[in-house]
Design an enzyme around this catalytic site. Structure first.
Site, short mmCIF file in Angstrom:
data_model
loop_
_atom_site.label_atom_id
_atom_site.label_comp_id
_atom_site.label_asym_id
_atom_site.label_seq_id
_atom_site.Cartn_x
_atom_site.Cartn_y
_atom_site.Cartn_z
N GLU A 210 0.89 -1.18 0.00
CA GLU A 210 0.00 0.00 0.00
C GLU A 210 0.92 1.22 0.00
O GLU A 210 1.45 1.59 1.04
CB GLU A 210 -0.90 -0.02 1.25
CG GLU A 210 -1.87 -1.18 1.31
CD GLU A 210 -3.03 -1.04 0.33
OE1 GLU A 210 -3.31 0.10 -0.11
OE2 GLU A 210 -3.66 -2.06 -0.01
N CYS A 244 -2.14 9.49 2.48
CA CYS A 244 -1.69 8.89 1.22
C CYS A 244 -2.66 9.18 0.08
O CYS A 244 -2.24 9.28 -1.07
CB CYS A 244 -1.56 7.37 1.41
SG CYS A 244 -3.04 6.60 2.05
P1 NAD Z 1 8.07 4.80 5.02
O1 NAD Z 1 8.10 3.99 3.77
O2 NAD Z 1 9.21 5.69 5.31
O3 NAD Z 1 7.94 3.84 6.30
C1 NAD Z 1 6.96 2.85 6.41
C2 NAD Z 1 7.46 1.73 7.32
O4 NAD Z 1 8.63 1.16 6.73
C3 NAD Z 1 7.86 2.17 8.71
O5 NAD Z 1 7.38 1.22 9.64
C4 NAD Z 1 9.37 2.21 8.68
O6 NAD Z 1 9.96 1.87 9.91
C5 NAD Z 1 9.71 1.15 7.65
N1 NAD Z 1 10.93 1.48 6.91
C6 NAD Z 1 11.38 2.73 6.56
N2 NAD Z 1 12.52 2.63 5.86
C7 NAD Z 1 12.81 1.32 5.75
C8 NAD Z 1 13.87 0.59 5.14
N3 NAD Z 1 14.86 1.21 4.51
N4 NAD Z 1 13.84 -0.76 5.22
C9 NAD Z 1 12.83 -1.40 5.86
N5 NAD Z 1 11.81 -0.75 6.47
C10 NAD Z 1 11.79 0.58 6.42
O7 NAD Z 1 6.70 5.57 4.97
P2 NAD Z 1 6.10 6.62 6.01
O8 NAD Z 1 6.92 7.86 5.94
O9 NAD Z 1 5.89 5.99 7.35
O10 NAD Z 1 4.65 6.89 5.38
C11 NAD Z 1 4.45 7.78 4.37
C12 NAD Z 1 4.30 7.09 3.02
O11 NAD Z 1 3.36 6.04 3.12
C13 NAD Z 1 3.74 8.02 1.95
O12 NAD Z 1 4.41 7.78 0.74
C14 NAD Z 1 2.28 7.62 1.84
O13 NAD Z 1 1.69 7.90 0.60
C15 NAD Z 1 2.37 6.15 2.09
N6 NAD Z 1 1.11 5.66 2.60
C16 NAD Z 1 0.34 4.83 1.83
C17 NAD Z 1 -0.88 4.39 2.31
C18 NAD Z 1 -1.79 3.49 1.50
O14 NAD Z 1 -2.75 3.00 2.07
N7 NAD Z 1 -1.51 3.24 0.25
C19 NAD Z 1 -1.32 4.79 3.56
C20 NAD Z 1 -0.50 5.61 4.33
C21 NAD Z 1 0.71 6.04 3.84
#
Ligand code: NAD
Length: 459
Positions: A210, A244
């Site tokens: 997602e 998002c």
């Molecule tokens: P992110 O990708 O930075 O982090 C998400 C999760 O991944 C966190 O739990 C984090 O600890 C982990 N993570 C981060 N970097 C990582 C790595 N290098 N390796 C492994 N795990 C890692 O996202 P965010 O900043 O928490 O959220 C914002 C993003 O999420 C935006 O792009 C938004 O559009 C998207 N989002 C999508 C939905 C959806 O339903 N499609 C919903 C909410 C947010």
């Protein structure tokens, strides 16, 4: 806490004990989870406020209330969803009775983001448990108050060998991704989505991703701009624009651009006051890193409204950007904050140029009364899901599958779609023994014309 490998081994052993296949057991877990969540309503809403000044109202409408309704839905329908489904048999395999059995995958890893930290951790967890899986949840490290409450809730309801929350940042997430899971459900950025997909590919683990993207909002000149302003300001500024499915930018018919900006300004002031930093309803940017990222997006832009910042509070005021170029920074990436660029179009080709310069978005919005234009747009572009004449609210109907396509993700969930996501549909044919035509058995000599007839009439 036990090490990750020990936890996973214990969860596998528990799954193999067959206990989670018992639907009554799953129901009892969901009911216990509901009781725990209801008892912690205040604590949950306070944690969201502490994390990024999300108001109690927004916490309820966009997280707590949605989690409860997903739980209620699962409790109400679980017996029906989990039952083997009788399928119409095929004459080619006569006599048989055919079914789809609903089988859990086994050990599920859920990785959640910070922006709806309660909702996006528990929605997948609820459906994974409902479908009979064990779960390891990794909540976001950026919303420490909410993540702590989540860990406590899960600890109070589930034994560790059934579901557990493991808090931590990238190192913990990386360690979790090194394990072999039966399903991974990830919500977050497209960048990290690719890391998750690579890790999953190593073990051929199925994934739901997602992700995010630049979701457009087209506005033509057939509409009531005052109503649009209400909906647009709400949809863009909910959660401080850190949604998002928020409209990332607007593409408006050029001759009503000034009027639109004018009604948007008035609407922002009506909702959040002249000084929006004093509004109790307007959240802050989650952390310094994202604040600085957003601040940089404002450089070299023409600000039509807002643009105020307060670094001490990670505050960025609701901001409207006047016609940025497609090459500008603000158009280069998903904004994910309270900044709304207004682009214009004269012809459908202009819209094409803009939309086609980005990856397939998670959401697509359009305000118009022109039915043929609406249908043309819906049928032209690939996107995860959309709303005509409103924003975000497709998220609220559990009957609609929710998810992205291409760079905005893969797989869908919500309601029964979520249960199905965490379920392997296992087709089973129960063959009758009282009739066994010899056609399929060797020797085949002389049987070809009958075979062709069978395919012609029955296949
Ligand atoms: P992110 O990708 O930075 O982090 C998400 C999760 O991944 C966190 O739990 C984090 O600890 C982990 N993570 C981060 N970097 C990582 C790595 N290098 N390796 C492994 N795990 C890692 O996202 P965010 O900043 O928490 O959220 C914002 C993003 O999420 C935006 O792009 C938004 O559009 C998207 N989002 C999508 C939905 C959806 O339903 N499609 C919903 C909410 C947010």
């Amino acid at each position: 806490m036990n090490s990750i490998t020990n936890i996973l081994a214990a969860q596998r052993a528990f799954y193999q004990s067959q206990k989670t296949k018992d639907v009554a057991f799953r129901l009892s877990l969901l009911k216990a989870l509901k009781k725990e969540i209801v008892s912690k309503e205040k604590v949950i809403l306070e944690a969201l406020y502490k994390d990024f000044r999300k108001s109690e109202f927004e916490g309820y409408i966009s997280e707590y209330g949605l989690v409860l309704s997903e739980l209620n839905l699962a409790i109400k329908n679980l017996k029906k969803w989990a039952k083997p489904k009788r399928i119409k048999p095929s004459i080619l395999t006569f006599p048989s009775t055919d079914y789809i059995y609903k089988e859990p995958y086994g050990s599920v890893l859920v990785i959640a983001p910070w922006n709806y930290p309660f909702l996006l951790a528990l929605d997948p967890l609820i459906m994974a448990i409902a479908a009979g899986n064990t779960v390891v949840l990794k909540p976001s490290e950026l919303t420490q108050h909410t993540s702590k409450v989540l860990t406590e809730i899960i600890k109070n309801v589930f034994p560790e060998n059934l579901a557990v929350s493991i808090e931590g940042g990238i190192p913990v997430s990386t360690m979790l991704l090194e394990q072999k899971w039966d399903y991974i459900f990830f919500t977050g950025s497209t960048r990290v989505g690719k890391i998750v997909a690579l890790a999953a590919a190593k073990h051929l683990t199925p994934v739901t991703l997602e992700l995010g993207g630049k979701s457009p909002c087209i506005i033509d000149d057939t509409v009531n701009l005052k109503l649009i302003a209400r909906r647009l300001v709400w949809g863009k500024l909910l959660n401080g624009g850190q949604t998002c499915i928020a409209p990332d930018y607007v593409i408006v018919k050029s001759d009503i651009k000034d009027e639109l900006i004018d009604v948007l300004k008035k609407e922002i002031i009506r909702r959040y006051g002249k000084n929006q930093s004093e509004s109790p309803d307007f959240p802050r940017i989650i952390n310094k890193k994202n604040f600085l990222r957003l601040k940089a997006l404002l450089e070299n832009t023409t600000i039509a409204f807002g643009g105020e910042i307060n670094e001490n509070e990670n505050y960025i005021s609701p901001t409207i950007i006047y016609e940025p170029s497609l090459e500008s920074n603000v158009m280069a990436e998903e904004i994910f904050g309270p900044i709304l660029p207004i682009l214009t179009y004269k012809t459908v080709e202009d819209i094409n140029t803009i939309i086609n310069s980005f990856d397939k978005p998670l959401s697509f919005y359009m305000f118009s009364e022109n039915k043929s234009f609406i249908n043309q747009i819906i049928n032209t572009y690939n996107f995860g899901g959309g709303v005509i004449n409103d924003l975000l609210i497709h998220f609220g109907n559990h009957r609609l599958p929710f998810g992205g396509v291409g760079a905005s993700g893969m797989g869908k969930y919500h309601g029964k779609h979520g249960f199905d996501t965490f379920t392997n549909e296992k087709p089973i044919m129960k063959r009758g023994n009282w009739f066994d035509p010899s056609l399929r058995y060797a020797p085949y000599k002389g049987k070809m014309s009958l075979l062709k007839k069978v395919f012609k009439y029955f296949a």
